[in-house]
Scaffold this motif. Structure first.
Motif, PDB file in Angstrom:
ATOM      1  N   ARG A 380       0.708  -1.355  -0.039  1.00  0.00           N
ATOM      2  CA  ARG A 380       0.005  -0.074  -0.014  1.00  0.00           C
ATOM      3  C   ARG A 380       0.944   1.426   0.038  1.00  0.00           C
ATOM      4  O   ARG A 380       0.465   2.357  -0.502  1.00  0.00           O
ATOM      5  N   THR A 381       2.070   1.388   0.406  1.00  0.00           N
ATOM      6  CA  THR A 381       2.925   2.496   0.578  1.00  0.00           C
ATOM      7  C   THR A 381       4.317   2.288  -0.155  1.00  0.00           C
ATOM      8  O   THR A 381       5.050   3.261   0.083  1.00  0.00           O
ATOM      9  N   ALA A 382       4.287   1.357  -1.098  1.00  0.00           N
ATOM     10  CA  ALA A 382       5.633   1.267  -1.640  1.00  0.00           C
ATOM     11  C   ALA A 382       5.389   0.494  -3.048  1.00  0.00           C
ATOM     12  O   ALA A 382       4.401  -0.032  -3.309  1.00  0.00           O
ATOM     13  N   ASP A 383       6.345   0.648  -4.098  1.00  0.00           N
ATOM     14  CA  ASP A 383       6.210   0.158  -5.363  1.00  0.00           C
ATOM     15  C   ASP A 383       6.482  -1.434  -5.185  1.00  0.00           C
ATOM     16  O   ASP A 383       6.941  -1.989  -4.240  1.00  0.00           O
ATOM     17  N   SER A 384       6.100  -2.159  -6.190  1.00  0.00           N
ATOM     18  CA  SER A 384       6.015  -3.439  -6.347  1.00  0.00           C
ATOM     19  C   SER A 384       7.529  -3.827  -6.510  1.00  0.00           C
ATOM     20  O   SER A 384       8.344  -3.226  -7.038  1.00  0.00           O
ATOM     21  N   VAL A 385       7.703  -4.977  -5.920  1.00  0.00           N
ATOM     22  CA  VAL A 385       9.104  -5.585  -5.627  1.00  0.00           C
ATOM     23  C   VAL A 385       9.118  -6.946  -6.364  1.00  0.00           C
ATOM     24  O   VAL A 385       8.472  -7.861  -5.849  1.00  0.00           O
ATOM     25  N   SER A 386      10.236  -7.398  -7.107  1.00  0.00           N
ATOM     26  CA  SER A 386      10.239  -8.806  -7.730  1.00  0.00           C
ATOM     27  C   SER A 386      11.402  -9.304  -7.057  1.00  0.00           C
ATOM     28  O   SER A 386      12.449  -8.695  -6.872  1.00  0.00           O
ATOM     29  N   ARG A 387      11.430 -10.762  -6.713  1.00  0.00           N
ATOM     30  CA  ARG A 387      12.477 -11.329  -6.346  1.00  0.00           C
ATOM     31  C   ARG A 387      12.612 -12.653  -7.105  1.00  0.00           C
ATOM     32  O   ARG A 387      11.503 -13.323  -7.447  1.00  0.00           O
ATOM     33  N   HIS A 388      13.935 -13.001  -7.390  1.00  0.00           N
ATOM     34  CA  HIS A 388      14.065 -14.255  -8.531  1.00  0.00           C
ATOM     35  C   HIS A 388      14.858 -15.386  -7.687  1.00  0.00           C
ATOM     36  O   HIS A 388      15.826 -14.854  -6.885  1.00  0.00           O
ATOM     37  N   GLY A 389      14.535 -16.570  -8.215  1.00  0.00           N
ATOM     38  CA  GLY A 389      15.571 -17.503  -7.796  1.00  0.00           C
ATOM     39  C   GLY A 389      15.506 -18.724  -8.770  1.00  0.00           C
ATOM     40  O   GLY A 389      14.593 -18.964  -9.341  1.00  0.00           O
ATOM     41  N   SER A 390      16.610 -19.183  -9.054  1.00  0.00           N
ATOM     42  CA  SER A 390      16.714 -20.186 -10.026  1.00  0.00           C
ATOM     43  C   SER A 390      17.934 -21.236  -9.430  1.00  0.00           C
ATOM     44  O   SER A 390      18.592 -21.081  -8.760  1.00  0.00           O
ATOM     45  N   SER A 391      17.569 -22.475  -9.993  1.00  0.00           N
ATOM     46  CA  SER A 391      18.553 -23.597  -9.807  1.00  0.00           C
ATOM     47  C   SER A 391      18.818 -24.550 -10.920  1.00  0.00           C
ATOM     48  O   SER A 391      17.956 -24.708 -11.809  1.00  0.00           O
ATOM     49  N   PHE A 392      19.846 -24.866 -11.040  1.00  0.00           N
ATOM     50  CA  PHE A 392      20.452 -26.100 -11.905  1.00  0.00           C
ATOM     51  C   PHE A 392      21.075 -27.192 -11.206  1.00  0.00           C
ATOM     52  O   PHE A 392      22.044 -26.916 -10.632  1.00  0.00           O
ATOM     53  N   ALA A 393      20.611 -28.420 -11.400  1.00  0.00           N
ATOM     54  CA  ALA A 393      20.982 -29.590 -10.471  1.00  0.00           C
ATOM     55  C   ALA A 393      20.858 -30.789 -11.236  1.00  0.00           C
ATOM     56  O   ALA A 393      20.176 -30.987 -12.532  1.00  0.00           O
ATOM     57  N   ALA A 394      22.072 -31.804 -10.900  1.00  0.00           N
ATOM     58  CA  ALA A 394      22.173 -33.005 -11.675  1.00  0.00           C
ATOM     59  C   ALA A 394      22.554 -34.030 -10.751  1.00  0.00           C
ATOM     60  O   ALA A 394      23.421 -33.558  -9.862  1.00  0.00           O
ATOM     61  N   GLY A 395      22.353 -35.198 -11.148  1.00  0.00           N
ATOM     62  CA  GLY A 395      22.761 -36.138 -10.347  1.00  0.00           C
ATOM     63  C   GLY A 395      22.915 -37.809 -10.942  1.00  0.00           C
ATOM     64  O   GLY A 395      22.635 -37.897 -11.967  1.00  0.00           O
ATOM     65  N   TRP A 396      23.806 -38.514 -10.220  1.00  0.00           N
ATOM     66  CA  TRP A 396      24.171 -39.798 -10.753  1.00  0.00           C
ATOM     67  C   TRP A 396      23.955 -40.944  -9.675  1.00  0.00           C
ATOM     68  O   TRP A 396      24.796 -40.868  -8.803  1.00  0.00           O
ATOM     69  N   MET A 397      23.072 -41.925  -9.879  1.00  0.00           N
ATOM     70  CA  MET A 397      22.984 -43.008  -9.099  1.00  0.00           C
ATOM     71  C   MET A 397      24.175 -43.973  -9.072  1.00  0.00           C
ATOM     72  O   MET A 397      24.162 -44.733 -10.343  1.00  0.00           O
ATOM     73  N   ILE A 398      25.256 -43.808  -8.678  1.00  0.00           N
ATOM     74  CA  ILE A 398      26.727 -44.561  -8.853  1.00  0.00           C
ATOM     75  C   ILE A 398      26.257 -45.999  -8.964  1.00  0.00           C
ATOM     76  O   ILE A 398      26.864 -46.573  -9.714  1.00  0.00           O
ATOM     77  N   THR A 399      25.607 -46.534  -7.983  1.00  0.00           N
ATOM     78  CA  THR A 399      25.286 -48.133  -8.006  1.00  0.00           C
ATOM     79  C   THR A 399      24.112 -48.387  -8.661  1.00  0.00           C
ATOM     80  O   THR A 399      23.816 -49.935  -8.749  1.00  0.00           O
ATOM     81  N   GLY A 400      23.540 -47.651  -9.921  1.00  0.00           N
ATOM     82  CA  GLY A 400      22.599 -48.180 -10.819  1.00  0.00           C
ATOM     83  C   GLY A 400      21.257 -48.041 -10.703  1.00  0.00           C
ATOM     84  O   GLY A 400      20.452 -48.309 -11.430  1.00  0.00           O
TER      85      GLY A 400
END
Length: 499
Positions: A380-400
């Protein structure tokens, strides 16, 4: 030697085999094969009984022909009755062994198609599931224990270089079904507080030919791949930046109603929820109300894996009891509250809305997931504000093993371990990496941050896991006690059991 005397050793051998066979076969054959063997033995005993009766009748007639009188016939009849009783008892003992073996194998004495009993290890959890004779009632006590230890070093601020341990989560509750109705009650003991978590009623049915479940109560929101997953199932000790930054005021849980529908390679959800039961504004102000939808689709799938595409969106009317917003999610370890990206608080918020996107997939024993989340807050008293979050992930099940990501729900589930430690094996090992980006720069004096996580997970069996996370992080805060560029390293370990 008479025919009768030759049959006695054969009958004794069969009875001995009937008593010994279940103990020997339990280690080598499955339950169905064992029951088949026991029934075959019972049939053989029955056949021997019939042959023995025929021989007894023949001997009795021979004795009469040899001028043995009625006294001899009575004695033979008594002897025949005694042997009949012995054979009957042997058959009864064999059937009791069949029941005992079935119960020991987890059938609970029920038939192969169902029935009453207890089943252990359902859904990758160590607890028992109790089932009524007709399957109408089920009940499962459940919970979890998560113990963490963490050490941070390398920061320019000594108060960030701390070491400690905590009980991250100790949950206890129960769940079950009454026909199509279901229920779940769970309390979480963490951070010196007790809070209700998964506490809801469900009704499962078919809508437009698709399996659909309705929830009423306090449930985990369907917010991205990790936001919709139990914290004990995600591959890292912290949820990713996309959901941590993009989450609404009422966070991951909320009290309300939800519908989830599953199809062949897709799912969709709709929910409306207010504050969770432990909210500080509940009971004194109108709840914050969140309208959330999410959907995922698997456009490509085959024997070796699948491609995942998903998105979510929510709108939230913020309660008048919320006078400011300044969420600062942890970026390296749940224990260390000093490791966060900060920004000036947003006063007098009225509403916010968020959106997110998901792209990833599974190929054999490899997985990859990219996520993005954005949250815009109006005041009500300030401009709109945006926040951002990003993620890149990868994995390997070594035992198959197959990764724990579900193409059906688009969330993380238990890993099915091929060679559990509790059965003399090595368990399952997973190597995973993730890069998270936190961007609050659109806010007044908003900061930025990044974290690089390398994780090693050791799944002892389907329901227990040891985790090791190494995180290199950096922050550039403009406000608060840790201003300016800073970097460091955090090493965390976790032991967990889900039951």
């Amino acid at each position: 030697m008479t025919i009768t005397s030759r049959l006695y050793p054969a009958l004794a051998a069969v009875l001995f085999a009937g008593a010994a066979m279940p103990a020997l076969a339990a280690q080598e054959v499955n339950n169905a094969e064992l029951l088949r063997l026991i029934k075959a033995q019972a049939a053989e005993i029955k056949e021997l009984k019939q042959r023995l009766s025929a021989v007894e009748g023949h001997n009795t007639q021979g004795a009469i022909a040899a001028e043995h009188t009625g006294t001899t016939a009575v004695a033979a009849g008594d002897e025949s009755s005694r042997r009949d009783a012995q054979v009957g008892n042997a058959i009864a003992d064999t059937r009791e062994s069949e029941m005992a073996v079935a119960m020991a194998r987890g059938n609970g004495g029920g038939s192969a198609g169902g029935g009453s009993g207890v089943r252990w290890g359902r859904g990758g959890e160590a607890g028992p599931t109790f089932r009524s004779d007709d399957g109408f009632f089920t009940f499962k006590p459940d919970g979890r224990l998560l113990f963490d230890v963490s050490r941070t070093s390398g920061s320019n601020f000594e108060s960030r270089n701390i070491t400690g341990s905590q009980v991250t989560s100790a949950r206890l509750g129960g769940e079950g079904t009454i026909g199509a109705l279901g229920y779940h009650v769970e309390a979480d003991f963490a951070d010196n507080e007790v809070a209700l978590r998964q506490t809801y009623l469900t009704y499962t049915t078919q809508v437009f030919g698709q399996r659909t479940r309705f929830y009423l109560g306090n449930f985990l929101k369907d917010l991205g791949t990790e936001g919709s997953s139990e914290s004990a199932r995600v591959p890292f000790m912290l949820r990713n930046a996309a959901t941590a930054v993009g989450q609404p005021v009422v966070s991951y849980f909320g009290l309300g109603a939800q519908m989830r529908m599953w199809g062949d390679g897709w799912h969709a959800s709709l929910s409306i929820s207010g504050n969770s039961p432990n909210s500080s504004t509940s009971g004194s102000n109108t709840d914050s109300t969140t309208y959330l939808t999410r959907a995922h689709w698997t456009p490509v799938k085959g024997a070796d894996g699948f491609l995942h595409v998903g998105s979510w969106y929510y709108y939230e009317k913020i309660s008048d009891g919320v006078t400011s917003i300044n969420n600062t999610p942890a970026i390296a370890a749940d224990y260390n509250d000093n490791l966060a990206v900060s920004a000036s608080s947003i006063a007098n918020p009225t509403q916010d809305h968020g959106k997110g996107f998901e792209l990833g997939g599974v190929y054999r024993n490899f997985w990859m997931m990219n996520e993005y989340g954005k949250r815009t807050i109006d005041s009500r008293t300030a401009d709109s504000v945006s926040r951002h979050g990003s993620s890149f992930a990868a994995g390997w099940m070594i035992t198959g093993e197959a990764p724990g990501f579900s193409q059906r729900s688009g969330s993380w589930k238990a890993v099915k371990v091929n060679d559990p430690v509790t059965s003399g094996g090595w368990g399952a090992f997973e190597l995973a990496g993730r890069v998270d980006h936190y961007d609050y720069a659109d806010a007044p004096r908003g900061g930025t941050g990044k974290s690089y996580t390398l994780g090693l997970n050791w799944y002892l069996n389907d329901w227990s896991r040891l985790m090791l996370n190494y995180v290199h992080w950096n922050t550039d805060n403009k406000v608060g006690g840790f201003q300016g560029p800073d970097a460091g390293n955090t090493l965390s370990m976790r032991a967990q059991v889900v039951f």
